[in-house]
Design a protein around this motif. Structure first.
Motif, PDB file in Angstrom:
ATOM      1  N   GLU A 179       0.889  -1.168   0.000  1.00 48.36           N
ATOM      2  CA  GLU A 179       0.000   0.000   0.000  1.00 48.36           C
ATOM      3  C   GLU A 179       0.926   1.216   0.000  1.00 48.36           C
ATOM      4  O   GLU A 179       1.587   1.498   1.004  1.00 48.36           O
ATOM      5  N   PRO A 180       1.052   1.892  -1.148  1.00 42.12           N
ATOM      6  CA  PRO A 180       2.071   2.951  -1.227  1.00 42.12           C
ATOM      7  C   PRO A 180       1.769   4.087  -0.256  1.00 42.12           C
ATOM      8  O   PRO A 180       0.619   4.495  -0.087  1.00 42.12           O
ATOM      9  N   LEU A 181       2.805   4.564   0.378  1.00 40.34           N
ATOM     10  CA  LEU A 181       2.690   5.698   1.301  1.00 40.34           C
ATOM     11  C   LEU A 181       3.554   6.833   0.750  1.00 40.34           C
ATOM     12  O   LEU A 181       4.495   6.576   0.000  1.00 40.34           O
ATOM     13  N   PRO A 182       3.260   8.071   1.116  1.00 36.40           N
ATOM     14  CA  PRO A 182       4.120   9.158   0.642  1.00 36.40           C
ATOM     15  C   PRO A 182       5.530   9.009   1.216  1.00 36.40           C
ATOM     16  O   PRO A 182       5.700   8.421   2.293  1.00 36.40           O
ATOM     17  N   VAL A 183       6.518   9.519   0.510  1.00 32.11           N
ATOM     18  CA  VAL A 183       7.897   9.375   0.981  1.00 32.11           C
ATOM     19  C   VAL A 183       8.568  10.739   1.111  1.00 32.11           C
ATOM     20  O   VAL A 183       8.125  11.730   0.531  1.00 32.11           O
ATOM     21  N   VAL A 184       9.651  10.730   1.866  1.00 32.23           N
ATOM     22  CA  VAL A 184      10.509  11.921   1.927  1.00 32.23           C
ATOM     23  C   VAL A 184      11.946  11.411   1.962  1.00 32.23           C
ATOM     24  O   VAL A 184      12.270  10.496   2.722  1.00 32.23           O
ATOM     25  N   VAL A 185      12.788  11.972   1.090  1.00 31.02           N
ATOM     26  CA  VAL A 185      14.155  11.451   0.993  1.00 31.02           C
ATOM     27  C   VAL A 185      15.210  12.484   1.390  1.00 31.02           C
ATOM     28  O   VAL A 185      16.365  12.149   1.579  1.00 31.02           O
ATOM     29  N   ASP A 186      14.779  13.730   1.512  1.00 31.76           N
ATOM     30  CA  ASP A 186      15.727  14.807   1.789  1.00 31.76           C
ATOM     31  C   ASP A 186      15.623  15.209   3.260  1.00 31.76           C
ATOM     32  O   ASP A 186      14.516  15.338   3.797  1.00 31.76           O
ATOM     33  N   GLY A 187      16.764  15.400   3.901  1.00 33.87           N
ATOM     34  CA  GLY A 187      16.787  15.702   5.334  1.00 33.87           C
ATOM     35  C   GLY A 187      16.005  16.953   5.691  1.00 33.87           C
ATOM     36  O   GLY A 187      15.238  16.979   6.667  1.00 33.87           O
ATOM     37  N   ARG A 188      16.167  18.006   4.884  1.00 35.69           N
ATOM     38  CA  ARG A 188      15.473  19.259   5.226  1.00 35.69           C
ATOM     39  C   ARG A 188      13.971  19.094   5.007  1.00 35.69           C
ATOM     40  O   ARG A 188      13.163  19.516   5.845  1.00 35.69           O
ATOM     41  N   ALA A 189      13.611  18.454   3.913  1.00 38.18           N
ATOM     42  CA  ALA A 189      12.179  18.260   3.625  1.00 38.18           C
ATOM     43  C   ALA A 189      11.523  17.427   4.725  1.00 38.18           C
ATOM     44  O   ALA A 189      10.365  17.653   5.089  1.00 38.18           O
ATOM     45  N   ALA A 190      12.262  16.482   5.273  1.00 37.62           N
ATOM     46  CA  ALA A 190      11.689  15.609   6.308  1.00 37.62           C
ATOM     47  C   ALA A 190      11.344  16.381   7.567  1.00 37.62           C
ATOM     48  O   ALA A 190      10.485  15.964   8.354  1.00 37.62           O
ATOM     49  N   LEU A 191      12.016  17.520   7.783  1.00 35.05           N
ATOM     50  CA  LEU A 191      11.762  18.313   8.992  1.00 35.05           C
ATOM     51  C   LEU A 191      10.605  19.289   8.815  1.00 35.05           C
ATOM     52  O   LEU A 191      10.162  19.921   9.770  1.00 35.05           O
ATOM     53  N   MET A 192      10.143  19.417   7.575  1.00 38.72           N
ATOM     54  CA  MET A 192       9.104  20.417   7.330  1.00 38.72           C
ATOM     55  C   MET A 192       7.750  19.943   7.832  1.00 38.72           C
ATOM     56  O   MET A 192       7.486  18.745   7.894  1.00 38.72           O
ATOM     57  N   LYS A 193       6.939  20.943   8.133  1.00 38.04           N
ATOM     58  CA  LYS A 193       5.583  20.639   8.587  1.00 38.04           C
ATOM     59  C   LYS A 193       4.845  19.871   7.493  1.00 38.04           C
ATOM     60  O   LYS A 193       4.980  20.202   6.325  1.00 38.04           O
ATOM     61  N   GLY A 194       4.117  18.869   7.867  1.00 31.43           N
ATOM     62  CA  GLY A 194       3.342  18.120   6.873  1.00 31.43           C
ATOM     63  C   GLY A 194       4.142  17.061   6.148  1.00 31.43           C
ATOM     64  O   GLY A 194       3.605  16.381   5.268  1.00 31.43           O
ATOM     65  N   ALA A 195       5.439  16.907   6.481  1.00 33.56           N
ATOM     66  CA  ALA A 195       6.240  15.879   5.806  1.00 33.56           C
ATOM     67  C   ALA A 195       5.726  14.492   6.208  1.00 33.56           C
ATOM     68  O   ALA A 195       5.263  14.312   7.336  1.00 33.56           O
ATOM     69  N   PRO A 196       5.825  13.527   5.297  1.00 31.21           N
ATOM     70  CA  PRO A 196       5.436  12.156   5.675  1.00 31.21           C
ATOM     71  C   PRO A 196       6.206  11.725   6.917  1.00 31.21           C
ATOM     72  O   PRO A 196       7.397  12.006   7.038  1.00 31.21           O
ATOM     73  N   GLN A 197       5.510  11.077   7.826  1.00 33.49           N
ATOM     74  CA  GLN A 197       6.139  10.662   9.093  1.00 33.49           C
ATOM     75  C   GLN A 197       6.568   9.203   9.004  1.00 33.49           C
ATOM     76  O   GLN A 197       5.758   8.340   8.656  1.00 33.49           O
ATOM     77  N   LEU A 198       7.819   8.939   9.338  1.00 33.18           N
ATOM     78  CA  LEU A 198       8.320   7.567   9.202  1.00 33.18           C
ATOM     79  C   LEU A 198       7.968   6.686  10.395  1.00 33.18           C
ATOM     80  O   LEU A 198       7.669   5.516  10.246  1.00 33.18           O
ATOM     81  N   HIS A 199       8.094   7.258  11.598  1.00 38.65           N
ATOM     82  CA  HIS A 199       7.931   6.419  12.796  1.00 38.65           C
ATOM     83  C   HIS A 199       7.075   7.154  13.827  1.00 38.65           C
ATOM     84  O   HIS A 199       7.304   8.345  14.071  1.00 38.65           O
ATOM     85  N   ASP A 200       6.176   6.427  14.464  1.00 33.48           N
ATOM     86  CA  ASP A 200       5.392   7.043  15.547  1.00 33.48           C
ATOM     87  C   ASP A 200       6.323   7.501  16.667  1.00 33.48           C
ATOM     88  O   ASP A 200       6.065   8.493  17.338  1.00 33.48           O
ATOM     89  N   ALA A 201       7.411   6.749  16.863  1.00 35.17           N
ATOM     90  CA  ALA A 201       8.317   7.058  17.981  1.00 35.17           C
ATOM     91  C   ALA A 201       9.203   8.266  17.697  1.00 35.17           C
ATOM     92  O   ALA A 201       9.989   8.671  18.563  1.00 35.17           O
ATOM     93  N   ALA A 202       9.105   8.830  16.483  1.00 36.41           N
ATOM     94  CA  ALA A 202       9.977   9.967  16.144  1.00 36.41           C
ATOM     95  C   ALA A 202       9.150  11.084  15.521  1.00 36.41           C
ATOM     96  O   ALA A 202       9.163  11.276  14.302  1.00 36.41           O
ATOM     97  N   PRO A 203       8.403  11.840  16.378  1.00 34.27           N
ATOM     98  CA  PRO A 203       7.567  12.913  15.837  1.00 34.27           C
ATOM     99  C   PRO A 203       8.425  13.915  15.066  1.00 34.27           C
ATOM    100  O   PRO A 203       9.525  14.260  15.492  1.00 34.27           O
ATOM    101  N   GLY A 204       7.914  14.346  13.920  1.00 36.00           N
ATOM    102  CA  GLY A 204       8.640  15.318  13.100  1.00 36.00           C
ATOM    103  C   GLY A 204       9.842  14.697  12.412  1.00 36.00           C
ATOM    104  O   GLY A 204      10.684  15.411  11.880  1.00 36.00           O
ATOM    105  N   ASN A 205       9.953  13.362  12.442  1.00 36.10           N
ATOM    106  CA  ASN A 205      11.079  12.627  11.841  1.00 36.10           C
ATOM    107  C   ASN A 205      12.408  12.920  12.529  1.00 36.10           C
ATOM    108  O   ASN A 205      13.474  12.656  11.975  1.00 36.10           O
ATOM    109  N   VAL A 206      12.350  13.477  13.742  1.00 27.62           N
ATOM    110  CA  VAL A 206      13.591  13.829  14.436  1.00 27.62           C
ATOM    111  C   VAL A 206      14.061  12.650  15.278  1.00 27.62           C
ATOM    112  O   VAL A 206      13.318  12.112  16.092  1.00 27.62           O
TER     113      VAL A 206
END
Ligand code: MCN
Length: 738
Positions: free
Chosen positions: A78-105
């Motif tokens: 089931e395809p999910l949105p992706v983010v591959v760039d470090g800065r983009a991953a920190l932006m508001k609304g970026a796809p979230q990879l892990h529940d344990a890491a809010p904001g991908n941080v």
């Protein structure tokens, strides 16, 4: 399908309670919070987060049958949105990879005195600023990774062969994951065909293959294809950095502020969190006297392969920041780049020098090394060479980089204080055989660094035996004492030191036996050139005779244990601070953007040199990798699909022989390491640290008449060409009438 034995999924591993792939270094954020550590499973259990993340393991009788069956596996994603760039991953609304890491941080690491830095910046006469990319790299050893697990016919013991640089670590973590005693696994890491740091990490395949072999009660083997390497090996670097340097009117560095976004990939790899934080930040004073420094490094999750140590591991990134800033200061003030460096280098009189970012350098004559490289490269005569090239229609430029390297990773106390979950000592055992030959067992691992030669040299020089009489054993947990492995240019400074200490123990015991054999007091026994002597007499016995007596005890002290073998464990009090200065010349074809490195000079201080030929080779290899980072190599993901766009050597360019100039390497041995018994500092990564900054500096110098002031790494022909033509467009617009 024919030959298929079974297919395993993450659910099978979960049913057997196989533990997660735990990082061995956990960083704390500036606010004291532990880093986010979302679980990573050897076979994914719910969701894949990067291309190449394994879902199933197909076991078949032959490799071809397994491959054919694997190709038939159908996965309903089931395809999910992706983010591959470090800065983009920190932006508001970026796809979230892990529940344990809010904001991908994963972490927000900080080091240094931020308020002191801010104060200096408020009053500084000049500030230079740079935004830098440190490109993501893919390791490309000659041989791919491979794992083979063979169970013993009796009992529950497993021999695990793995192309790893860290046999003891892998044995420990895999046994933990499988709920086995550490003794339940014998890990053998034979010749692995190169490693470059990325083979020094724990990989899912090690766990999967070990577990599958136990489950099936059959040997199981996996050898990566070259394509699999691209999507299963850890990658390196991937920093986005904003750096600011406050300077006075004379170009003296006053304060440094660095903010880095480090792309960790989808999961925290073994040492993945430590490289862009603890290791990188410690190097941000470099060879310069910058009174105030503050660093922030944010570790970010993205839908890419995990990043971790790759030759240099944090040091090339730090060197690149500092050296690009130094060049920028020169440009801003209209001063010579060498002069700016000279004004800021830590003088030899300041040693030991405590940096404002933490570490203390015990020794190093940075100005001398720098002056020497300017001499050997005839820096003064460069303008003549530039003009000669210009007459032939070529743009020539010169660049330089100074570096300091925290080799000999790592003092365990330093590492554990910053979150390491393992010690970084090294152990060495020496066994004198009754015929006077020597077997030495070390926890380090050679995969191209020539340990069998240099470690044999250490023993030969200490024990006075021929090099040919020494056998070096590494890479087998049943044969060598508990150790750490090879990475961070640590084998000589830590492993070599352990070996030296073990040799001293052999001599000390040998003296007791020799005293007995010669009926003298042990206090009167001396040892030189492989012979024990009673001081002031001509009575001597050779080490060989002593070794024989130790095992065939016709005459042996009653209060001594039989045998002549011993083990030493060495944990360095601090890093061994290798350093150096590199200069390079390039020619740029402005019609095609092609860059050729035409000359390269390196003067390196790696302390006392055991084997100059091996060290030179190491530096040359490092420079080749630095050249790859500067000009050719770039790991690119599609930002929409997360697909890796460089999945083979057709699209990922590593340097070839004709990309490398015939470089000149000189070693400065005037500053031996003051705290290890060999006086040696590491050399394995040196070249990869200085080269990118020196090469980029040279290209920007060649293009400075065209007003090109920055090109993002790597400087591929397309990028160089684009930079030239956009600068020219500005020129044309500016000179257009009206
Ligand atoms: N040496 C010496 N005198 C010194 C310093 C080192 O003679 N003053 C010798 C050593 O004894 C050793 C060699 O030079 O034989 C490298 O020593 P050291 O600097 O301690 O580095 P390591 O052996 O720990 O190797 C690790 C380093 C790293 S981190 C990477 S990555 C790397 C590298 O070495 N990967 C390599 N060099 C490589 N070379 C090859 N061919 N292949 C790799 O994968």
């Amino acid at each position: 399908m024919p030959g298929v034995v079974t297919i395993f999924t993450g659910a099978d591993m979960a049913a057997d309670n196989v533990g997660p792939m735990a990082p061995l270094w956990a960083i704390k954020s500036a606010d004291g919070k532990p880093m986010a550590e979302p679980p990573r499973w050897a076979l994914s259990r719910d969701r894949v987060r990067h291309v190449g993340e394994a879902l199933t393991a197909v076991v078949a009788e032959t490799r071809e049958q397994a491959q054919e069956a694997a190709e038939k596996v159908q996965v309903e994603y089931e395809p999910l949105p992706v983010v591959v760039d470090g800065r983009a991953a920190l932006m508001k609304g970026a796809p979230q990879l892990h529940d344990a890491a809010p904001g991908n941080v994963c972490f927000r690491f900080a080091r240094g005195d931020e308020s002191a830095v801010n104060k200096v910046f408020e009053q500084a006469p000049h500030i230079v600023r740079l935004d830098l990319v440190n490109n993501r790299l893919i390791g490309a050893a000659l041989e791919p990774r491979a794992v083979l697990a063979v169970g013993e016919s009796v009992g529950d013991r497993l021999t695990l062969y793995s192309a790893t640089q860290v046999p003891h670590h892998i044995r420990r973590v895999v046994s933990e994951q499988l709920g086995m005693p550490v003794n339940g696994i014998r890990l053998i890491a034979p010749d692995v065909g190169g490693g470059f740091g990325y083979k020094g990490k724990h990989y899912p395949e090690e766990t999967i293959i070990a577990w599958a072999a136990r489950k099936l009660r059959r040997p199981v083997k996996w050898v990566a294809t070259r394509n699999e390497c691209f999507v299963s090996d850890n990658q390196g670097r991937d920093h986005l950095t904003h750096a600011e340097l406050a300077i006075d009117a004379g170009g003296h560095f006053l304060a440094l502020r660095v903010e880095t976004i480090a792309n960790l990939g989808a999961y925290v790899s073994t040492f993945g969190a430590a490289i862009p934080s603890a290791i990188y930040s410690a190097l941000l004073a470099g060879v310069y006297r910058t009174p105030a420094i503050a660093v922030q490094s944010t570790g970010v999750f993205t839908n890419t392969l995990p990043t971790d140590a790759y030759r240099g591991a944090g040091r090339p990134e730090a060197c690149y920041v500092l050296e690009r800033l130094a060049d920028e200061v020169a440009r801003k003030l209209g001063l010579d780049r060498a002069e700016i460096r000279r004004r800021n280098l830590v003088p030899v009189e300041a040693m030991p020098y405590k940096t404002p970012i933490g570490p203390t350098y015990d020794c190093g004559n940075f100005p001398k090394v720098f002056a020497r490289v300017l001499d050997v490269s005839d820096y003064k005569g460069f303008e003549k060479r530039r003009s000669a090239a210009a007459r032939a229609g070529r743009r020539r430029g010169i660049g330089m980089a100074c570096y300091v390297e925290s080799s000999g990773i790592a003092p365990s106390r330093f590492a554990t204080s910053l979150g390491a979950r393992v010690g970084f000592f090294e152990a060495a055992s020496i066994r004198m055989q009754p015929d006077g030959s020597v077997q030495a067992m070390l926890g380090t691992h050679s995969h191209g660094q020539g340990h069998a030669t240099t470690f044999a040299q250490i023993i030969a020089s200490r024990l006075g035996v021929p090099v040919a009489a020494v056998q070096i054993v590494e890479g087998d947990t049943d044969q060598v004492p508990f150790g750490t492995g090879t990475f961070g240019s640590r084998s000589i400074a830590v492993g070599g030191s352990a070996l030296d200490c073990a040799a001293m123990k052999i001599i000390a015991k040998g003296k007791l036996i020799a005293a007995h054999l010669m009926e003298a007091s042990a206090a009167d026994i001396t040892f030189t050139g492989g012979r024990f002597a009673v001081a002031g007499t001509d009575r001597r016995v050779s080490l060989r005779e002593v070794a024989r007596a130790a095992y065939i005890p016709t005459s042996y002290p009653t209060d001594l244990e039989l045998g002549l073998q011993d083990t030493a464990v060495y944990d360095p009090p601090t890093f061994a601070w290798s350093n150096g200065a590199h200069v390079c010349e390039v020619e740029v074809d402005i019609d095609t953007g092609e860059v050729r490195v035409v000359n390269y000079w390196a003067v390196d201080d790696v302390g006392t040199v055991i084997n100059p030929m091996i060290v030179e080779g190491q530096i040359q290899g490092g420079v080749a990798q630095g050249l790859g980072q500067a000009l050719l190599e770039h790991c690119v993901y599609d930002p929409v699909s997360g697909q890796l766009l460089v999945g083979s050597f057709m699209d990922y360019a590593i340097p070839r022989a004709d990309d490398m100039p015939a470089m000149v390497s000189e070693l400065d041995e005037s500053q031996p390491c003051t705290h290890n018994p060999l006086g040696a500092k590491g050399c394995g990564e040196a070249g990869s640290i200085g080269a990118p900054a020196a090469i980029v500096g040279a290209v920007l110098d060649a293009l400075s008449p065209l007003d090109v002031t920055d090109i993002e790494l790597p400087l591929t022909p397309a990028r160089v060409w684009a930079a030239i033509w956009s600068a020219r467009r500005v020129e044309r617009v500016e000179s257009a009438p009206g």
